[in-house]
Design an enzyme around this catalytic site. Sequence first.
Site, PDB file in Angstrom:
ATOM      1  N   ALA A 194      31.581  81.859  53.958  1.00 30.66           N
ATOM      2  CA  ALA A 194      30.356  81.065  53.849  1.00 30.66           C
ATOM      3  C   ALA A 194      29.920  80.559  55.218  1.00 30.66           C
ATOM      4  CB  ALA A 194      30.562  79.899  52.891  1.00 30.66           C
ATOM      5  N   ASP A 195      30.867  80.088  56.002  1.00 31.71           N
ATOM      6  CA  ASP A 195      30.546  79.604  57.354  1.00 31.71           C
ATOM      7  C   ASP A 195      30.029  80.736  58.232  1.00 31.71           C
ATOM      8  OD1 ASP A 195      31.158  76.768  57.471  1.00 31.71           O
ATOM      9  OD2 ASP A 195      33.238  77.333  57.112  1.00 31.71           O
ATOM     10  N   GLY A 196      30.789  81.833  58.289  1.00 28.86           N
ATOM     11  CA  GLY A 196      30.420  82.916  59.189  1.00 28.86           C
ATOM     12  C   GLY A 196      29.107  83.568  58.806  1.00 28.86           C
ATOM     13  N   SER A 198      26.607  82.285  57.023  1.00 36.21           N
ATOM     14  CA  SER A 198      25.459  81.396  57.242  1.00 36.21           C
ATOM     15  C   SER A 198      25.142  81.284  58.729  1.00 36.21           C
ATOM     16  CB  SER A 198      25.714  80.018  56.632  1.00 36.21           C
ATOM     17  OG  SER A 198      26.856  79.403  57.196  1.00 36.21           O
ATOM     18  N   GLY A 199      26.168  81.333  59.585  1.00 34.97           N
ATOM     19  CA  GLY A 199      25.900  81.339  61.023  1.00 34.97           C
ATOM     20  C   GLY A 199      25.118  82.562  61.446  1.00 34.97           C
TER      21      GLY A 199
END
Length: 425
Positions: A194-196, A198-199
């Site tokens: 999710a972090d990667g 969305s980045g």
Amino acid sequence: MTRSGLPQDAPPPGSSGGCLDGIRILDLTRFYSGPFATLLLAGYGAEVIRIDRPDQGEPAMTGPPFLGRDGVSLERRDADDLGLAYLKRCRGKKSVTLNLETEAGLALFHRLLATADVLVENFRPGVTARLGIDYAANAAVNPRLVHCAITGYGSSGPDRDLKAYDLMVQADSGLMSITGDPEGRPRKAGSALADGISGAFAVSGILAALIEARRSGRGQFVDVAMTDCLVSLVLDEALDCYGDLGLPVRQGNRIMRFSPFDTFATQDGEVTIGVATDGDWRALLQAMERQDLLADPGFMAAGWRVAHAAEVNAVVEAWTRGLTTREVLAVLRQRDIPASPIRGIEDLMSWEHLRARDMVQEVAHPTVTPGRSAAAAGFPVKFSRSRAGYASAAPVLGQDNDEVYGSALGLDAAARERMRADRTI
């Protein structure tokens, strides 16, 4: 010629040689989603300036595991030990310190903001308004500014104020519900997807807004929700129709439209095999010496194979179990059938292909020579002409105060010293 095999022109003096050379990014991000977005922007050649409090850097800077002169550890043994996540995510960036909660600090921020093209932050909704650095306030200072906010649930909607980390977003987006064995519990992906993701989506939005700003002369607000990004991937599959088709949404290592498409045991491990076309299936039957199934109307129908995946997998695994992983791969690749080993982390470190693509690099430390090497990913996008990647190690806190506040904003040494003394910077 670069290590990845693509030529790159030598950049002119003072230029990064990257596609985003001359673009200034102000980075107010923390943890992973935001720092990963600005890491990619730095890799494209933008000038990325991290802004942290004078007494507190990015949380990953002081979070384990650490890398320092004595190697890797879970405890910070001296001041030179820095978090490995920080050293990886902040390559190619500059660092200034600034107290945004003071009048003098906010005034200095506005001066810096007037020189910027992009601001990236991943505060919870409402924090930037409290600090006086929300998009409306920033646009009043710099109408050309592209302001990107990365949040768990977005800047609108009834759940916008919920606190979220990657685990929560993988759960809320439906990804966990489709990950894991059909009979087991839902599982998150092994990395912080999710972090990667969305980045990466944020970078796409920022670049689109920059292109539009060149036409209109105006910046805009780019609203990136981690949940939206994962949902856009999850709903690519027709999961809402699976109940009508009699298919469980959690399929383990399978993909629901193809069969066989799974992992299979060998004599010494496991291998992945994927059949997506009729040609692949016919080639696999020949490889397994199961041409008898060419006359079976069920096995030769893709829809039947999807509905009877366990039966199909049993036929394939009866063959793979009699061979080593290397032997299976040799047979399948000779016939151009998609297959791969399941590589562990040590395998990645020694994979010649990744080395040839310059995708495994040693983590650099800004102040010491580490006692052992640690690996970081190289820049994943290659260009035929432009440079890409990270020209410097992650900075120590406030490393570039003099350059940015002196050279870029024209503050003399005495003014900078006064600001240090009153903890403005």
